[in-house]
Design an enzyme around this catalytic site. Structure first.
Site: not given
Ligand code: PEP
Length: 262
Positions: A12-14, A104, A106, A174, A180, A220, A241-242
């Site tokens: 997930n590049w966001k 998600h 977010e 998640e 994150g 993470s 993610g990151g």
């Protein structure tokens, strides 16, 4: 139904990387996977770029027949019309998107998405032949007050209302506090919640569907902890993610078997 839960590693590049940067990352990722002789049977790989990158990613994946799936990070619950800024599942399908992330945390927190809207989006994606990657997870407060499983289980139950058992879905557990933060859940917690989610899938969609549905862990995930999650029987992959923005790290996660000796 045969149980086929090929591990699924999803990036997930966001809201990162424009379309030129997206092309560069996908090219590097494809090169890293080819160099490592990655076998798609060991792990299916998917990336979730911003909407503006999807056409470029599609062109690259199609031209070179890359073993990389892609999808959107969200979808409208509507098919078309006066919904400024929204993206229809029909448009995603036209771009060859196989998956779409829905619910998600977010979006649930920053955009106040309700369980009802998440359910409508799941139905909309499936209507257009796109597989939802449905995210559920508890906040730190939920964990403290109700334990790990209660909120994700309730979110899943609500999201599955009216879902056709014949249509594929992927579930991503998640924990919100792990996203994150650098502090992943323990593999034991991921397993405990994964098993509880699979029980809901069995109850709502039937035991065969539950047995063949992939449940991911997200929060993470790194190359150093991926194998510990994938050793658990009810964790079938990861939503990353990151670490998905770093090609070396993401391809090491994809090659979890070789790199960490799972
Ligand atoms: C995510 O955003 O879905 C996620 C899991 O992020 P990270 O891997 O950075 O925790």
């Amino acid at each position: 139904m045969a149980v086929n839960r090929t591990p699924f590693i999803a990036g997930n590049w966001k809201m990162n990387l424009d379309h030129l940067q997206a092309i560069a990352l996908v090219q590097k990722l494809a090169f890293a996977l080819a160099e490592a002789k990655h076998d798609p049977a060991d792990a299916e790989v998917a990336v979730f770029p911003p909407f503006t990158d999807l056409r470029s990613v599609q062109t690259l994946v199609d031209a070179d027949r890359l073993p990389i799936a892609y999808g959107g990070q969200d979808v409208s619950s509507h098919d078309s019309g006066a919904y400024t800024g929204e993206i229809s599942g029909a448009f995603l399908a036209k771009l060859g998107a196989r998956y779409v992330i829905i619910g998600h945390s977010e979006r649930r927190t920053l955009h106040a998405e309700s369980d009802e809207l998440v359910n409508a989006k799941v139905l909309a994606a499936q209507k257009h032949g796109i597989v939802p990657v449905l995210c559920v997870g508890e906040t730190a407060e939920d964990l403290e007050a109700h334990g790990a499983s209660a909120v994700p289980v309730a979110q899943l139950r609500r999201a599955l209302e009216g879902v056709d058992p014949a249509k594929e879905i992927v579930v991503a557990y998640e924990p919100v506090w792990a996203i994150g933060s650098g502090q992943a859940a323990t593999p034991e917690q991921a397993q405990q919640v994964g098993a509880a989610l699979r029980a809901v899938l069995a109850e709502v969609l039937g035991p065969d569907v539950a047995a063949s549905t992939r449940i991911l862990y997200g929060g993470s995930v790194k190359s150093s902890n991926i194998a510990s999650f994938l050793r658990e029987p009810d964790v079938d992959g990861a939503l990353v993610g990151g670490a998905s923005l770093d090609v070396d790290e993401f391809s090491a996660i994809v090659r979890f078997k070789k790199h960490v000796g799972a």
